[in-house]
Design a protein around this motif. Structure first.
Motif, PDB file in Angstrom:
ATOM      1  N   UNK A   1       0.831  -1.214   0.000  1.00  0.00           N
ATOM      2  CA  UNK A   1       0.000   0.000   0.000  1.00  0.00           C
ATOM      3  C   UNK A   1       0.860   1.257   0.000  1.00  0.00           C
ATOM      4  N   UNK A   2       1.982   1.185   0.715  1.00  0.00           N
ATOM      5  CA  UNK A   2       2.866   2.340   0.812  1.00  0.00           C
ATOM      6  C   UNK A   2       3.674   2.510  -0.488  1.00  0.00           C
ATOM      7  N   UNK A   3       3.989   1.407  -1.119  1.00  0.00           N
ATOM      8  CA  UNK A   3       4.699   1.472  -2.401  1.00  0.00           C
ATOM      9  C   UNK A   3       3.846   2.202  -3.437  1.00  0.00           C
ATOM     10  N   UNK A   4       2.538   1.921  -3.421  1.00  0.00           N
ATOM     11  CA  UNK A   4       1.643   2.590  -4.361  1.00  0.00           C
ATOM     12  C   UNK A   4       1.613   4.102  -4.085  1.00  0.00           C
ATOM     13  N   UNK A   5       1.607   4.488  -2.829  1.00  0.00           N
ATOM     14  CA  UNK A   5       1.634   5.918  -2.482  1.00  0.00           C
ATOM     15  C   UNK A   5       2.892   6.568  -3.062  1.00  0.00           C
ATOM     16  N   UNK A   6       4.035   5.890  -2.896  1.00  0.00           N
ATOM     17  CA  UNK A   6       5.305   6.440  -3.389  1.00  0.00           C
ATOM     18  C   UNK A   6       5.303   6.508  -4.915  1.00  0.00           C
ATOM     19  N   UNK A   7       4.747   5.485  -5.557  1.00  0.00           N
ATOM     20  CA  UNK A   7       4.693   5.489  -7.028  1.00  0.00           C
ATOM     21  C   UNK A   7       3.783   6.605  -7.536  1.00  0.00           C
TER      22      UNK A   7
ATOM     23  N   UNK B   1      11.886  10.785  -8.268  1.00  0.00           N
ATOM     24  CA  UNK B   1      11.568  10.725  -6.841  1.00  0.00           C
ATOM     25  C   UNK B   1      12.292   9.530  -6.228  1.00  0.00           C
ATOM     26  N   UNK B   2      13.081   9.773  -5.194  1.00  0.00           N
ATOM     27  CA  UNK B   2      13.901   8.723  -4.580  1.00  0.00           C
ATOM     28  C   UNK B   2      13.340   8.315  -3.229  1.00  0.00           C
ATOM     29  N   UNK B   3      13.263   6.995  -3.014  1.00  0.00           N
ATOM     30  CA  UNK B   3      12.946   6.516  -1.669  1.00  0.00           C
ATOM     31  C   UNK B   3      14.248   6.171  -0.964  1.00  0.00           C
ATOM     32  N   UNK B   4      14.238   6.276   0.353  1.00  0.00           N
ATOM     33  CA  UNK B   4      15.416   5.931   1.154  1.00  0.00           C
ATOM     34  C   UNK B   4      15.075   4.669   1.943  1.00  0.00           C
ATOM     35  N   UNK B   5      15.202   4.706   3.257  1.00  0.00           N
ATOM     36  CA  UNK B   5      14.932   3.500   4.041  1.00  0.00           C
ATOM     37  C   UNK B   5      13.452   3.198   4.174  1.00  0.00           C
ATOM     38  N   UNK B   6      13.145   1.916   4.084  1.00  0.00           N
ATOM     39  CA  UNK B   6      11.826   1.422   4.473  1.00  0.00           C
ATOM     40  C   UNK B   6      12.003   0.663   5.770  1.00  0.00           C
ATOM     41  N   UNK B   7      11.796  -0.622   5.704  1.00  0.00           N
ATOM     42  CA  UNK B   7      12.023  -1.476   6.873  1.00  0.00           C
ATOM     43  C   UNK B   7      12.795  -2.707   6.425  1.00  0.00           C
ATOM     44  N   UNK B   8      13.340  -3.449   7.401  1.00  0.00           N
ATOM     45  CA  UNK B   8      13.895  -4.750   7.089  1.00  0.00           C
ATOM     46  C   UNK B   8      12.747  -5.703   6.762  1.00  0.00           C
TER      47      UNK B   8
ATOM     48  N   UNK C   1      12.071  13.203   4.085  1.00  0.00           N
ATOM     49  CA  UNK C   1      10.650  13.199   4.455  1.00  0.00           C
ATOM     50  C   UNK C   1      10.303  11.795   4.947  1.00  0.00           C
ATOM     51  N   UNK C   2       9.586  11.710   6.042  1.00  0.00           N
ATOM     52  CA  UNK C   2       9.135  10.416   6.557  1.00  0.00           C
ATOM     53  C   UNK C   2       7.625  10.308   6.354  1.00  0.00           C
TER      54      UNK C   2
ATOM     55  N   UNK D   1       5.415  -0.172   7.309  1.00  0.00           N
ATOM     56  CA  UNK D   1       4.413   0.873   7.089  1.00  0.00           C
ATOM     57  C   UNK D   1       5.009   2.268   7.134  1.00  0.00           C
ATOM     58  N   UNK D   2       6.351   2.345   7.167  1.00  0.00           N
ATOM     59  CA  UNK D   2       7.034   3.634   7.158  1.00  0.00           C
ATOM     60  C   UNK D   2       8.053   3.642   6.034  1.00  0.00           C
ATOM     61  N   UNK D   3       8.164   4.791   5.410  1.00  0.00           N
ATOM     62  CA  UNK D   3       9.104   4.911   4.300  1.00  0.00           C
ATOM     63  C   UNK D   3       9.658   6.327   4.300  1.00  0.00           C
ATOM     64  N   UNK D   4      10.951   6.452   4.015  1.00  0.00           N
ATOM     65  CA  UNK D   4      11.562   7.774   3.914  1.00  0.00           C
ATOM     66  C   UNK D   4      11.747   8.139   2.447  1.00  0.00           C
ATOM     67  N   UNK D   5      11.540   9.409   2.146  1.00  0.00           N
ATOM     68  CA  UNK D   5      11.727   9.922   0.793  1.00  0.00           C
ATOM     69  C   UNK D   5      12.809  10.985   0.822  1.00  0.00           C
ATOM     70  N   UNK D   6      13.614  11.032  -0.231  1.00  0.00           N
ATOM     71  CA  UNK D   6      14.664  12.052  -0.311  1.00  0.00           C
ATOM     72  C   UNK D   6      14.052  13.392  -0.695  1.00  0.00           C
ATOM     73  N   UNK D   7      14.694  14.456  -0.284  1.00  0.00           N
ATOM     74  CA  UNK D   7      14.341  15.775  -0.793  1.00  0.00           C
ATOM     75  C   UNK D   7      14.790  15.866  -2.259  1.00  0.00           C
TER      76      UNK D   7
END
Ligand SMILES: [Zn+2]
Length: 169
Positions: A9-15, A30-37, A165-166, A55-61
């Motif tokens: 669900x979070x991947x779709x938000x990022x896409x 648009x770059x994603x950074x850390x998600x979870x293990x 951004x988190x 359920x958490x994902x970081x995005x680069x500026x």
């Protein structure tokens, strides 16, 4: 290091965000950074303690150089720790996950925050009903004129959010 697991669900938000940004500003990456293990829930990712369930994902500026926007680049090699300095109410402390890393700041390439793109991404995320919380350092929210009920502050003991951004469901 398998730090990029995220709930579908979070991947779709990022896409969706990446598509919006590309449509709004062609050529934008648009770059994603850390998600979870990709482990069972509850295994946190230092220093992002809350990243323990996908359920958490970081995005680069987004950044710009002398010639304008630079696609797919961040100021620091990892995407983290290149802080946009600004006022904070957090007192300096030794034992905290709010790493300031002052010694590192001069080593990053001379890129500036792309304020237009970063503000647009925050505006779109702030209106996304699929998201629960968004963390960005308060001084940036203010200077980029974005806000809303989903924006919060992570507290002084957690990682700073003026380098990324988190978002979370
Ligand atoms: Zn985060």
């Amino acid at each position: 290091m398998n730090r990029n697991y995220a709930d579908p669900k979070l991947i779709v938000v990022a896409q969706d965000l990446a598509q919006h940004m590309e449509a709004q500003f062609p050529g934008t990456v648009t770059l994603t950074l850390d998600g979870s293990f990709p482990l069972f829930d509850g295994v946190p990712l230092l220093p992002h303690l809350s990243h323990d369930d996908g359920e958490k994902l970081d995005l680069a500026y987004y950044y710009e150089g002398a010639e304008g926007y630079v696609p797919g680049r961040t100021r620091s090699p990892l995407g983290y720790f290149a802080f946009e300095q600004g006022p904070t109410d957090c007192p300096p402390r030794r034992l905290t996950l709010r790493w300031d890393l002052d010694w590192l700041q001069g080593l990053f390439p001379d890129l500036a925050l792309d304020r237009t793109r970063t503000a647009e991404a925050l505006r779109v995320l702030g209106q996304d009903p699929r998201l629960g919380r968004i963390f960005v350092e308060p001084h940036l929210r203010e200077s980029l004129s974005v806000g809303g009920a989903r924006f919060g502050f992570q507290g002084c003991r957690a990682a700073r959010h003026d380098d990324h951004i988190h978002i979370q469901l």
